[in-house]
Design an enzyme around this catalytic site. Structure first.
Site, PDB file in Angstrom:
ATOM      1  N   LYS A   1     -27.087 -23.099 -14.034  1.00 33.86           N
ATOM      2  CA  LYS A   1     -27.817 -22.875 -15.286  1.00 33.86           C
ATOM      3  C   LYS A   1     -28.292 -21.437 -15.365  1.00 33.86           C
ATOM      4  O   LYS A   1     -28.741 -20.878 -14.373  1.00 33.86           O
ATOM      5  CB  LYS A   1     -29.036 -23.828 -15.303  1.00 33.86           C
ATOM      6  CG  LYS A   1     -29.973 -23.651 -16.459  1.00 33.86           C
ATOM      7  CD  LYS A   1     -29.988 -24.862 -17.367  1.00 33.86           C
ATOM      8  CE  LYS A   1     -30.709 -24.618 -18.686  1.00 33.86           C
ATOM      9  NZ  LYS A   1     -29.999 -23.646 -19.553  1.00 33.86           N
TER      10      LYS A   1
ATOM     11  N   LYS B   1     -34.780 -19.129  -8.925  1.00 35.37           N
ATOM     12  CA  LYS B   1     -35.775 -19.653  -9.872  1.00 35.37           C
ATOM     13  C   LYS B   1     -35.779 -21.179  -9.865  1.00 35.37           C
ATOM     14  O   LYS B   1     -36.833 -21.810  -9.843  1.00 35.37           O
ATOM     15  CB  LYS B   1     -35.475 -19.171 -11.305  1.00 35.37           C
ATOM     16  CG  LYS B   1     -35.728 -17.701 -11.516  1.00 35.37           C
ATOM     17  CD  LYS B   1     -35.571 -17.290 -12.986  1.00 35.37           C
ATOM     18  CE  LYS B   1     -35.333 -15.805 -13.094  1.00 35.37           C
ATOM     19  NZ  LYS B   1     -35.369 -15.274 -14.445  1.00 35.37           N
TER      20      LYS B   1
ATOM     21  N   LYS C   1     -25.064 -17.374 -14.699  1.00 36.80           N
ATOM     22  CA  LYS C   1     -25.466 -16.356 -15.681  1.00 36.80           C
ATOM     23  C   LYS C   1     -24.224 -15.789 -16.328  1.00 36.80           C
ATOM     24  O   LYS C   1     -23.139 -15.780 -15.712  1.00 36.80           O
ATOM     25  CB  LYS C   1     -26.238 -15.235 -14.993  1.00 36.80           C
ATOM     26  CG  LYS C   1     -27.020 -14.348 -15.930  1.00 36.80           C
ATOM     27  CD  LYS C   1     -28.405 -14.910 -16.241  1.00 36.80           C
ATOM     28  CE  LYS C   1     -29.196 -14.023 -17.181  1.00 36.80           C
ATOM     29  NZ  LYS C   1     -30.628 -14.314 -17.160  1.00 36.80           N
TER      30      LYS C   1
ATOM     31  N   THR D   1     -41.001 -18.393 -21.704  1.00 35.84           N
ATOM     32  CA  THR D   1     -40.958 -17.334 -20.694  1.00 35.84           C
ATOM     33  C   THR D   1     -42.306 -16.621 -20.677  1.00 35.84           C
ATOM     34  O   THR D   1     -42.902 -16.414 -19.610  1.00 35.84           O
ATOM     35  CB  THR D   1     -39.798 -16.363 -20.991  1.00 35.84           C
ATOM     36  OG1 THR D   1     -38.594 -17.132 -21.056  1.00 35.84           O
ATOM     37  CG2 THR D   1     -39.663 -15.312 -19.904  1.00 35.84           C
TER      38      THR D   1
ATOM     39  N   ASN E   1     -38.297 -11.306 -26.950  1.00 36.30           N
ATOM     40  CA  ASN E   1     -38.778 -12.680 -26.774  1.00 36.30           C
ATOM     41  C   ASN E   1     -39.893 -12.745 -25.729  1.00 36.30           C
ATOM     42  O   ASN E   1     -40.985 -13.243 -25.984  1.00 36.30           O
ATOM     43  CB  ASN E   1     -37.603 -13.585 -26.374  1.00 36.30           C
ATOM     44  CG  ASN E   1     -38.057 -14.989 -26.028  1.00 36.30           C
ATOM     45  OD1 ASN E   1     -38.432 -15.257 -24.891  1.00 36.30           O
ATOM     46  ND2 ASN E   1     -38.067 -15.864 -27.005  1.00 36.30           N
TER      47      ASN E   1
ATOM     48  N   SER F   1     -36.149 -24.824 -20.447  1.00 38.16           N
ATOM     49  CA  SER F   1     -34.737 -25.136 -20.713  1.00 38.16           C
ATOM     50  C   SER F   1     -34.356 -26.448 -20.032  1.00 38.16           C
ATOM     51  O   SER F   1     -33.618 -27.271 -20.591  1.00 38.16           O
ATOM     52  CB  SER F   1     -33.836 -24.017 -20.186  1.00 38.16           C
ATOM     53  OG  SER F   1     -33.706 -23.001 -21.152  1.00 38.16           O
TER      54      SER F   1
HETATM   55  N1  LIG Z   1     -35.538 -14.885 -22.950  1.00 39.92           N
HETATM   56  C1  LIG Z   1     -35.791 -15.588 -21.847  1.00 39.92           C
HETATM   57  O1  LIG Z   1     -35.996 -16.795 -21.900  1.00 39.92           O
HETATM   58  C2  LIG Z   1     -35.877 -14.921 -20.520  1.00 39.92           C
HETATM   59  C3  LIG Z   1     -35.801 -13.546 -20.389  1.00 39.92           C
HETATM   60  N2  LIG Z   1     -35.947 -12.983 -19.151  1.00 39.92           N
HETATM   61  C4  LIG Z   1     -35.842 -11.555 -18.973  1.00 39.92           C
HETATM   62  O2  LIG Z   1     -36.821 -10.869 -19.744  1.00 39.92           O
HETATM   63  C5  LIG Z   1     -36.316  -9.582 -20.130  1.00 39.92           C
HETATM   64  C6  LIG Z   1     -36.392  -9.450 -21.638  1.00 39.92           C
HETATM   65  O3  LIG Z   1     -35.624 -10.496 -22.213  1.00 39.92           O
HETATM   66  P1  LIG Z   1     -35.858 -10.990 -23.709  1.00 39.92           P
HETATM   67  O4  LIG Z   1     -37.254 -10.726 -24.101  1.00 39.92           O
HETATM   68  O5  LIG Z   1     -35.311 -12.348 -23.792  1.00 39.92           O
HETATM   69  O6  LIG Z   1     -34.868 -10.018 -24.470  1.00 39.92           O
HETATM   70  P2  LIG Z   1     -34.914  -9.552 -26.005  1.00 39.92           P
HETATM   71  O7  LIG Z   1     -33.536  -9.192 -26.330  1.00 39.92           O
HETATM   72  O8  LIG Z   1     -35.629 -10.540 -26.841  1.00 39.92           O
HETATM   73  O9  LIG Z   1     -35.829  -8.234 -25.946  1.00 39.92           O
HETATM   74  C7  LIG Z   1     -35.471  -7.142 -25.141  1.00 39.92           C
HETATM   75  C8  LIG Z   1     -36.537  -6.065 -25.287  1.00 39.92           C
HETATM   76  O10 LIG Z   1     -36.243  -5.028 -24.344  1.00 39.92           O
HETATM   77  C9  LIG Z   1     -36.123  -3.795 -25.038  1.00 39.92           C
HETATM   78  N3  LIG Z   1     -35.152  -2.941 -24.366  1.00 39.92           N
HETATM   79  C10 LIG Z   1     -33.804  -3.033 -24.371  1.00 39.92           C
HETATM   80  N4  LIG Z   1     -33.245  -2.025 -23.696  1.00 39.92           N
HETATM   81  C11 LIG Z   1     -34.290  -1.283 -23.224  1.00 39.92           C
HETATM   82  C12 LIG Z   1     -34.375  -0.097 -22.468  1.00 39.92           C
HETATM   83  N5  LIG Z   1     -33.280   0.558 -22.061  1.00 39.92           N
HETATM   84  N6  LIG Z   1     -35.611   0.392 -22.151  1.00 39.92           N
HETATM   85  C13 LIG Z   1     -36.731  -0.254 -22.587  1.00 39.92           C
HETATM   86  N7  LIG Z   1     -36.703  -1.380 -23.333  1.00 39.92           N
HETATM   87  C14 LIG Z   1     -35.496  -1.874 -23.646  1.00 39.92           C
HETATM   88  C15 LIG Z   1     -35.663  -4.173 -26.439  1.00 39.92           C
HETATM   89  O11 LIG Z   1     -35.926  -3.147 -27.367  1.00 39.92           O
HETATM   90  C16 LIG Z   1     -36.515  -5.418 -26.668  1.00 39.92           C
HETATM   91  O12 LIG Z   1     -37.816  -5.072 -27.073  1.00 39.92           O
HETATM   92  C17 LIG Z   1     -34.884  -9.505 -19.565  1.00 39.92           C
HETATM   93  O13 LIG Z   1     -34.911  -8.884 -18.316  1.00 39.92           O
HETATM   94  C18 LIG Z   1     -34.499 -10.976 -19.417  1.00 39.92           C
HETATM   95  O14 LIG Z   1     -33.502 -11.184 -18.461  1.00 39.92           O
HETATM   96  C19 LIG Z   1     -36.225 -13.727 -18.045  1.00 39.92           C
HETATM   97  C20 LIG Z   1     -36.316 -15.083 -18.134  1.00 39.92           C
HETATM   98  C21 LIG Z   1     -36.087 -15.791 -19.358  1.00 39.92           C
HETATM   99  O1  LIG Z   2     -33.321 -20.811 -19.846  1.00 34.85           O
HETATM  100  C1  LIG Z   2     -32.451 -20.738 -19.030  1.00 34.85           C
HETATM  101  O2  LIG Z   2     -31.723 -21.663 -18.693  1.00 34.85           O
HETATM  102  C2  LIG Z   2     -32.144 -19.425 -18.317  1.00 34.85           C
HETATM  103  C3  LIG Z   2     -33.098 -18.311 -18.580  1.00 34.85           C
HETATM  104  C4  LIG Z   2     -32.606 -17.083 -17.872  1.00 34.85           C
HETATM  105  O3  LIG Z   2     -31.486 -16.663 -18.073  1.00 34.85           O
HETATM  106  C5  LIG Z   2     -33.457 -16.414 -16.911  1.00 34.85           C
HETATM  107  O4  LIG Z   2     -34.439 -16.981 -16.454  1.00 34.85           O
HETATM  108  O5  LIG Z   2     -33.125 -15.271 -16.535  1.00 34.85           O
END
Ligand SMILES: NC(=O)C1=CN([C@@H]2O[C@H](COP(=O)(O)OP(=O)(O)OC[C@H]3O[C@@H](n4cnc5c(N)ncnc54)[C@H](O)[C@@H]3O)[C@@H](O)[C@H]2O)C=CC1
Ligand SMILES: O=C(O)CCC(=O)C(=O)O
Length: 414
Positions: free
Chosen positions: A70, A94, A106, A190, A221, A348
């Site tokens: 997952k 995790k 992934k 998250t 997010n 999830s």
């Molecule tokens: N969405 C989820 O459920 C989960 C997300 N994560 C991690 O959290 C982090 C953010 O993910 P999300 O919020 O889902 O993504 P998202 O796509 O919703 O937001 C990404 C954010 O990072 C910024 N960003 C992108 N490139 C950048 C850079 N070079 N320098 C600074 N900021 C930058 C974007 O502008 C945006 O504000 C990632 O590392 C992701 O793997 C971890 C667990 C779960």
């Molecule tokens: O919600 C999920 O199954 C995976 C979330 C994820 O990709 C992460 O924790 O980095």
């Protein structure tokens, strides 16, 4: 010597250290040091101008001994094979940490959705599912959202998979819209998980969240909801950023206004003139720093300039091992990504359970279960870090890797 910024090899190093501390053999490390499966696909996509463009995608399945694999799917120009492999290994950890019956997976597609139309993004999403459909499924490998993917993309992917399999398959993917079998609470899960870890870490360091100064890198997010939760808890969010820069106000930013104005890619700073760089943002004077964007942001280059006394990693891999060492020596408490960001995969899992049973829970029920899982995981890892005299990252790897190792052993693989 230059610092190791390779996420895959540095993850291998910590997995090895964790397995050694737990008394596992070299064979167990040989099994767990990389994914069991790694599929690279090329996806032909019809673009709006009539041309056809070929996109490269990946799906890594680290270890499926505990159950189906997952993990999320990332759409980003810097997606690469090594990163996807490391990300799948972190998903195994995790799942072990929050006690879910999964191994880690992934995926990613090398593309920049900010430069694409909705129709082109839909075509990539559907093409990716067609390309990986043989190795995924509700009992094999279950994708979810990650950077630059969201519930709409999950909906297209679910629809494509259901067409291929010729039956409705909500449990194929999580992070779906509620109307398609998504779970209440997944969108904010998250950030909820990160918030729980911040509260617990602050208690350990005697910091009152009310009035604490918080900096959040990333306003998507994870980062935007986290900023909102911190703001609502009475903290002062003094800095936020996105891919284009950062905003800083020592008196606290107006988070509700920023949330209202951000776009679907988590972009907000382009609306302002007086921005700072992401590097400056990380070094702002604050109590709690939350990297919630991309990897390798805190390195040996800037670790000595970080002012925060607590770092809670919402992003995957934001802090290098060398930076972890420097910060730990300086007394900074780091709550590692594999624990702090596990709220997303936890909910999830709840979504998948609800899809399988066809009976849905309220947001209160989801949040209560999430809270229970995360507090238990935090306490366990903190306790191990104290009793074994290791930092929380190594303690988390020790907890996380055990389930996959035990499951592999019982199956007779090692
Ligand atoms: N969405 C989820 O459920 C989960 C997300 N994560 C991690 O959290 C982090 C953010 O993910 P999300 O919020 O889902 O993504 P998202 O796509 O919703 O937001 C990404 C954010 O990072 C910024 N960003 C992108 N490139 C950048 C850079 N070079 N320098 C600074 N900021 C930058 C974007 O502008 C945006 O504000 C990632 O590392 C992701 O793997 C971890 C667990 C779960
Ligand atoms: O919600 C999920 O199954 C995976 C979330 C994820 O990709 C992460 O924790 O980095």
């Amino acid at each position: 010597m230059a610092e190791n910024l390779n996420l895959f090899t540095s993850t291998q190093n910590v997995i090895k250290e964790a397995l050694t501390k737990l008394g596992y053999t070299e064979e167990m490390y040989e099994l767990l040091k990389e994914p069991l499966r790694m599929l690279t696909v090329r996806i032909p996509v019809k673009m709006d101008d009539g041309s056809v463009k070929i996109f490269t995608g990946y799906r890594a399945q680290h270890n499926d001994a505990p159950g189906p694999t997952k993990g999320g799917v990332r759409f980003h120009p810097e997606v690469n094979e090594e990163e996807v492999k490391a990300l799948s290994m972190w998903m195994t950890l995790k799942a072990g940490i929050v006690d879910l019956p999964y191994g880690g997976g992934k995926g990613g597609v090398v593309c920049d959705p900010r430069q694409l139309s909705m129709r082109e993004i839909e075509n990539i999403s559907r093409g990716y599912v067609r390309a990986i459909s043989q190795i995924v499924g509700p009992t094999k490998d279950i994708p979810a959202p990650d950077v630059y993917t969201n519930s709409q993309i999950m909906a297209w992917m679910m629809d494509e998979y259901s067409r291929i399999r010729e039956f409705d398959s909500p449990g194929f993917i999580t992070g779906k819209p509620i109307a398609l079998g998504g779970s209440h609470g997944r969108e904010k899960a998250t950030a909820q998980g990160v918030t729980i870890c911040i509260h617990e870490a602050a208690k350990k360091r005697g910091i009152d969240i009310k009035g604490a100064r918080v900096v959040v890198q990333g306003f998507g997010n994870a980062g935007s909801y986290l900023a909102k939760f911190m703001h609502d808890a009475g903290a002062k969010v003094v800095g936020i950023s996105d891919a284009y820069g950062g905003l800083h106000d020592p008196d606290g930013l107006d988070i509700d206004y920023l949330l209202d104005r951000r776009d679907s890619f988590g972009t907000i700073t382009t609306l302002f003139d007086n921005t700072i760089t992401n590097q400056q943002l990380l070094e702002i004077d604050c109590d709690i720093l939350v990297p919630a964007a991309i990897s390798n942001q805190i390195t040996e280059e800037n670790a000595r300039n970080i002012q925060a006394s607590i770092i809670v990693e919402a992003a995957n891999g934001p802090t290098t091992l060398e930076a972890t060492r420097i910060l730990t020596e300086r007394g900074v408490l780091i709550v590692p990504d594999v624990l702090a960001s596990s709220g997303g995969v936890t909910v999830s899992y709840f979504e998948w359970v609800q899809n399988n049973q066809g009976y849905y829970w309220t947001e209160e029920e989801v949040n209560e279960k999430l809270h229970e899982n995360l507090i238990k995981a935090f306490d366990n890892i903190y306790e191990i870090s104290q009793t074994r005299g290791v930092n929380m990252r190594l303690a988390a790897y020790m907890v996380g890797v055990r389930r996959a190792a035990e499951a592999s052993k019982f199956r007779g693989w090692v």
